[in-house]
Design an enzyme around this catalytic site. Structure first.
Site, mmCIF file in Angstrom:
data_model
loop_
_atom_site.group_PDB
_atom_site.id
_atom_site.type_symbol
_atom_site.label_atom_id
_atom_site.label_comp_id
_atom_site.label_asym_id
_atom_site.label_seq_id
_atom_site.Cartn_x
_atom_site.Cartn_y
_atom_site.Cartn_z
ATOM 1 N N LYS A 46 -1.201 -9.519 2.936
ATOM 2 C CA LYS A 46 -0.357 -9.108 4.064
ATOM 3 C C LYS A 46 -1.151 -8.178 4.953
ATOM 4 O O LYS A 46 -1.832 -7.276 4.443
ATOM 5 C CB LYS A 46 0.913 -8.405 3.558
ATOM 6 C CG LYS A 46 1.785 -7.858 4.698
ATOM 7 C CD LYS A 46 3.186 -7.490 4.241
ATOM 8 C CE LYS A 46 3.317 -6.125 3.604
ATOM 9 N NZ LYS A 46 2.887 -4.995 4.433
ATOM 10 N N ASP A 59 0.834 -1.206 0.000
ATOM 11 C CA ASP A 59 0.000 0.000 0.000
ATOM 12 C C ASP A 59 0.873 1.262 0.000
ATOM 13 O O ASP A 59 0.349 2.382 -0.066
ATOM 14 C CB ASP A 59 -1.029 -0.015 1.146
ATOM 15 C CG ASP A 59 -0.402 -0.125 2.522
ATOM 16 O OD1 ASP A 59 0.835 -0.240 2.617
ATOM 17 O OD2 ASP A 59 -1.161 -0.097 3.518
ATOM 18 N N SER A 60 2.199 1.072 0.014
ATOM 19 C CA SER A 60 3.114 2.203 -0.185
ATOM 20 C C SER A 60 2.863 2.867 -1.541
ATOM 21 O O SER A 60 3.259 4.000 -1.767
ATOM 22 C CB SER A 60 4.573 1.732 -0.106
ATOM 23 O OG SER A 60 4.792 0.638 -0.978
ATOM 24 N N GLU A 116 -0.939 -5.793 8.672
ATOM 25 C CA GLU A 116 -0.063 -5.212 9.686
ATOM 26 C C GLU A 116 -0.614 -5.486 11.080
ATOM 27 O O GLU A 116 -1.819 -5.354 11.316
ATOM 28 C CB GLU A 116 0.029 -3.681 9.485
ATOM 29 C CG GLU A 116 0.760 -3.292 8.218
ATOM 30 C CD GLU A 116 0.955 -1.784 8.080
ATOM 31 O OE1 GLU A 116 0.741 -1.026 9.048
ATOM 32 O OE2 GLU A 116 1.340 -1.358 6.970
ATOM 33 N N GLU A 130 9.543 -4.540 10.067
ATOM 34 C CA GLU A 130 9.951 -3.225 9.546
ATOM 35 C C GLU A 130 10.463 -2.314 10.661
ATOM 36 O O GLU A 130 9.877 -2.269 11.759
ATOM 37 C CB GLU A 130 8.741 -2.559 8.839
ATOM 38 C CG GLU A 130 9.078 -1.162 8.311
ATOM 39 C CD GLU A 130 8.057 -0.598 7.342
ATOM 40 O OE1 GLU A 130 7.043 -1.269 7.059
ATOM 41 O OE2 GLU A 130 8.287 0.534 6.872
ATOM 42 N N ASP A 153 -1.164 -6.267 -0.255
ATOM 43 C CA ASP A 153 -1.335 -5.606 1.041
ATOM 44 C C ASP A 153 -2.809 -5.316 1.290
ATOM 45 O O ASP A 153 -3.501 -4.788 0.406
ATOM 46 C CB ASP A 153 -0.596 -4.254 1.003
ATOM 47 C CG ASP A 153 0.455 -4.131 2.072
ATOM 48 O OD1 ASP A 153 0.522 -4.993 2.967
ATOM 49 O OD2 ASP A 153 1.228 -3.155 1.999
#
Ligand code: KIV
Length: 263
Positions: free
Chosen positions: A112, A44-45, A114, A181, A83
């Site tokens: 993925k 999602d960056s 978080e 991260e 993501d």
């Protein structure tokens, strides 16, 4: 052409060799990367480097599905991770519905999410329902506003113990691998030895099971800022700007197109 990885072959690399992950957001770059990497992350960056937003929080399911399809189309032989955007896995039911959308509308191999211990119940529910999950612990970009910035983790004992707890919880919940991260290298290394699944680092030193970088950072295309952990392999922005400037000059001077470019 490399053999496409699976969650099993990815897990088997633990202790054997370092895994290579890179982000991609479209077919063009995914195709260029596919023969050199094990996994492609549609992170999602993309909301920052491609959509020009200040952080990842406004990324949507629709956007991630669009870009994941593009990547899968370009890199048909790659293991692709999609993501899950902020707010799309706050409870088990939403998480499963959204992850099923990813699996049914794209060829992604896993999603993925978080979070650590707090998200273990979501990971477990997804895995039980046939969704392969890559965890993401440590610095969580989707928590940037609630934490008041991007904070490196593992600086004190309390944070170190929490990270180990998070990693173990994600593994026990059934994630097949995890991203770690922005964590002090020694701590990331210890976490890597505490779990049996591959731990892929970004800003987490060299004692992990693999590395991931955001492609627009490592190719020097994203100029807004460069985190300390990024190595710029080329100065992409300068190369692109220079090429486009030469093109513009040649158009203005009528040097382009020439005979060979003309029907
Ligand atoms: O969104 C992303 O690109 C990521 C990487 C920073 C791991 O999650």
């Amino acid at each position: 052409m490399n053999k496409k990885m699976t969650i099993n072959s990815i897990q088997k690399t633990k202790g054997e060799r370092s895994l290579v992950m890179i982000t991609a957001y479209d077919a063009l770059f995914a195709k260029l990367f596919e023969n050199s990497v094990d996994m492609i992350l549609v992170g999602d960056s993309l909301n920052m480097s491609f959509a020009g937003r200040k952080d990842t929080l406004s990324s949507t399911m629709q956007q991630m599905i669009y870009h994941t399809n593009a990547v899968c189309n370009g890199a048909k032989n790659s293991f692709v991770i999609c993501d899950m955007p902020f707010g799309t896995y706050t409870n088990k039911e939403d998480a499963l519905k959204n992850a099923i959308d990813v699996f049914q509308q794209t060829n992604a191999d896993c999603v993925k999410i978080e979070g650590g211990k707090d998200k273990a119940h979501i990971v477990e529910y997804l895995v039980k329902n046939g969704i392969a999950v890559c965890g993401h612990i440590g610095l969580l970009p989707q928590s940037v506003r609630s934490e008041g910035g991007y904070k490196v983790k593992g600086r004190d004992t309390q944070e170190q113990l929490k990270l180990i707890e998070d990693a173990r919880a994600i593994e026990e919940a059934g994630a097949f691998c995890m991203v770690i991260e922005g964590v002090i290298a020694e701590v990331a290394s210890e976490i890597t030895s505490c779990v049996n699944i591959p731990v892929i680092g970004i800003g987490a030193g060299n004692g992990v099971d693999g590395q991931v970088l955001v492609f627009s950072d490592m190719l020097g295309l994203f100029e807004e800022f460069t985190p300390k952990f990024v190595k710029k392999y080329i100065d992409g922005a300068s190369i692109v700007k220079e090429a486009v400037k030469i093109y513009a000059d040649e158009v203005k001077s009528k040097e382009f197109p020439q005979e060979i470019h003309t029907y």
